[in-house]
Design a protein around this motif. Sequence first.
Motif, PDB file in Angstrom:
ATOM      1  N   THR A   1      61.775  81.312  91.954  1.00  0.00           N
ATOM      2  CA  THR A   1      61.078  80.502  92.952  1.00  0.00           C
ATOM      3  C   THR A   1      62.061  79.897  93.945  1.00  0.00           C
ATOM      4  N   THR A   2      63.223  79.493  93.449  1.00  0.00           N
ATOM      5  CA  THR A   2      64.287  78.904  94.260  1.00  0.00           C
ATOM      6  C   THR A   2      65.610  79.272  93.608  1.00  0.00           C
ATOM      7  N   VAL A   3      66.642  79.483  94.421  1.00  0.00           N
ATOM      8  CA  VAL A   3      67.980  79.705  93.884  1.00  0.00           C
ATOM      9  C   VAL A   3      68.917  78.651  94.473  1.00  0.00           C
ATOM     10  N   TYR A   4      69.505  77.864  93.591  1.00  0.00           N
ATOM     11  CA  TYR A   4      70.490  76.861  93.985  1.00  0.00           C
ATOM     12  C   TYR A   4      71.876  77.490  93.854  1.00  0.00           C
ATOM     13  N   VAL A   5      72.695  77.351  94.899  1.00  0.00           N
ATOM     14  CA  VAL A   5      74.014  77.979  94.911  1.00  0.00           C
ATOM     15  C   VAL A   5      75.086  76.954  95.254  1.00  0.00           C
ATOM     16  N   GLY A   6      76.327  77.324  94.983  1.00  0.00           N
ATOM     17  CA  GLY A   6      77.432  76.417  95.241  1.00  0.00           C
ATOM     18  C   GLY A   6      77.734  76.207  96.701  1.00  0.00           C
ATOM     19  N   HIS A   7      77.389  77.185  97.539  1.00  0.00           N
ATOM     20  CA  HIS A   7      77.708  77.127  98.963  1.00  0.00           C
ATOM     21  C   HIS A   7      76.461  77.494  99.753  1.00  0.00           C
ATOM     22  N   GLY A   8      75.935  76.534 100.502  1.00  0.00           N
ATOM     23  CA  GLY A   8      74.689  76.754 101.231  1.00  0.00           C
ATOM     24  C   GLY A   8      73.501  76.517 100.323  1.00  0.00           C
ATOM     25  N   GLY A   9      72.353  77.107 100.728  1.00  0.00           N
ATOM     26  CA  GLY A   9      71.153  77.022  99.922  1.00  0.00           C
ATOM     27  C   GLY A   9      70.459  75.662 100.023  1.00  0.00           C
ATOM     28  N   PRO A  10      69.405  75.466  99.190  1.00  0.00           N
ATOM     29  CA  PRO A  10      68.873  76.453  98.250  1.00  0.00           C
ATOM     30  C   PRO A  10      68.295  77.658  98.972  1.00  0.00           C
ATOM     31  N   LEU A  11      68.365  78.810  98.322  1.00  0.00           N
ATOM     32  CA  LEU A  11      67.989  80.052  98.965  1.00  0.00           C
ATOM     33  C   LEU A  11      66.483  80.266  98.903  1.00  0.00           C
ATOM     34  N   ALA A  12      65.928  80.765  99.995  1.00  0.00           N
ATOM     35  CA  ALA A  12      64.502  81.041 100.071  1.00  0.00           C
ATOM     36  C   ALA A  12      64.152  82.272  99.234  1.00  0.00           C
ATOM     37  N   ALA A  13      63.029  82.234  98.550  1.00  0.00           N
ATOM     38  CA  ALA A  13      62.625  83.319  97.655  1.00  0.00           C
ATOM     39  C   ALA A  13      62.570  84.686  98.340  1.00  0.00           C
ATOM     40  N   PRO A  14      61.997  84.810  99.545  1.00  0.00           N
ATOM     41  CA  PRO A  14      61.943  86.139 100.192  1.00  0.00           C
ATOM     42  C   PRO A  14      63.352  86.703 100.469  1.00  0.00           C
ATOM     43  N   SER A  15      64.280  85.812 100.801  1.00  0.00           N
ATOM     44  CA  SER A  15      65.646  86.248 101.064  1.00  0.00           C
ATOM     45  C   SER A  15      66.288  86.807  99.800  1.00  0.00           C
ATOM     46  N   VAL A  16      66.014  86.163  98.671  1.00  0.00           N
ATOM     47  CA  VAL A  16      66.565  86.639  97.390  1.00  0.00           C
ATOM     48  C   VAL A  16      65.892  87.938  96.987  1.00  0.00           C
ATOM     49  N   ALA A  17      64.586  88.034  97.182  1.00  0.00           N
ATOM     50  CA  ALA A  17      63.849  89.250  96.821  1.00  0.00           C
ATOM     51  C   ALA A  17      64.391  90.466  97.559  1.00  0.00           C
ATOM     52  N   ALA A  18      64.880  90.264  98.792  1.00  0.00           N
ATOM     53  CA  ALA A  18      65.403  91.387  99.586  1.00  0.00           C
ATOM     54  C   ALA A  18      66.654  91.986  98.984  1.00  0.00           C
ATOM     55  N   LEU A  19      67.311  91.261  98.068  1.00  0.00           N
ATOM     56  CA  LEU A  19      68.537  91.768  97.449  1.00  0.00           C
ATOM     57  C   LEU A  19      68.273  92.968  96.550  1.00  0.00           C
ATOM     58  N   LYS A  20      67.032  93.200  96.153  1.00  0.00           N
ATOM     59  CA  LYS A  20      66.710  94.338  95.300  1.00  0.00           C
ATOM     60  C   LYS A  20      67.059  95.657  95.981  1.00  0.00           C
ATOM     61  N   ALA A  21      67.134  95.620  97.309  1.00  0.00           N
ATOM     62  CA  ALA A  21      67.408  96.837  98.062  1.00  0.00           C
ATOM     63  C   ALA A  21      68.892  97.153  98.155  1.00  0.00           C
ATOM     64  N   LEU A  22      69.740  96.288  97.635  1.00  0.00           N
ATOM     65  CA  LEU A  22      71.185  96.513  97.724  1.00  0.00           C
ATOM     66  C   LEU A  22      71.581  97.775  96.953  1.00  0.00           C
TER      67      LEU A  22
END
Length: 223
Positions: free
Chosen positions: A202-223
């Motif tokens: 639902t949300t990704v908390y990261v050390g630099h920037g963020g929290p990351l939006a869910a659609p942005s994280v979902a797009a990583l599946k295409a890597l």
Amino acid sequence: MTAYTVHTVKNVASSAFLVTDENGAMIVDTGVAGRAPAMLQEIADAGLRPTDVKLILLTHYHADHSGSALALREATGAPIAIHRDDADQLRRGGRVDLQPTSLMPRLMKVMLDKAEIPATEPDIILDDEEDLTRHGGIGRSFVTPGHTPGSTCVLLPDGSILAGDALSGGLMRARTARKPMFATDLDTAARSMRTIADHAPTTVYVGHGGPLAAPSVAALKAL
């Protein structure tokens, strides 16, 4: 589901997190050396005592995440946990050779290479997956190597993830998921990014920037 809150403690170099619920609290990453007072203030602001912290989890050994671990262990009495593949470097401390993944980290490397990891003996050695409630924590951990060999994420009960530096936010678009700025193995880091995306957080908390939006994280599946 037990109600809990993720509190972000901003540091000069990165963010640390305090996760609280009705049973106490867990610290995830500690910031650079000297940042313990900021975390202790956050604990007080949450209406808790330092002794309410039951676990200090380090997502990896880098100095901007582990630097205040010793001071916070002394202040709270909570054990320090880290994945087995990062434990030896944490014990040794000192400097590490950061491997930048793009131009901006290459420019930052000169300054960051000077940061030293305080030599720290961990209390708990994490396996690839752990139920953190066994150690007094919240949620469960899972290993996401690549940034460091033992980089670890925390999956919370609502599906949100604390990812350390397995991902980063963009410098201009802080909520957009990006590859880590440094990696010991970029191919492995890419696989770990897909692993995070597969959890559909639902949300990704990261050390630099963020929290990351869910659609942005979902797009990583295409890597």
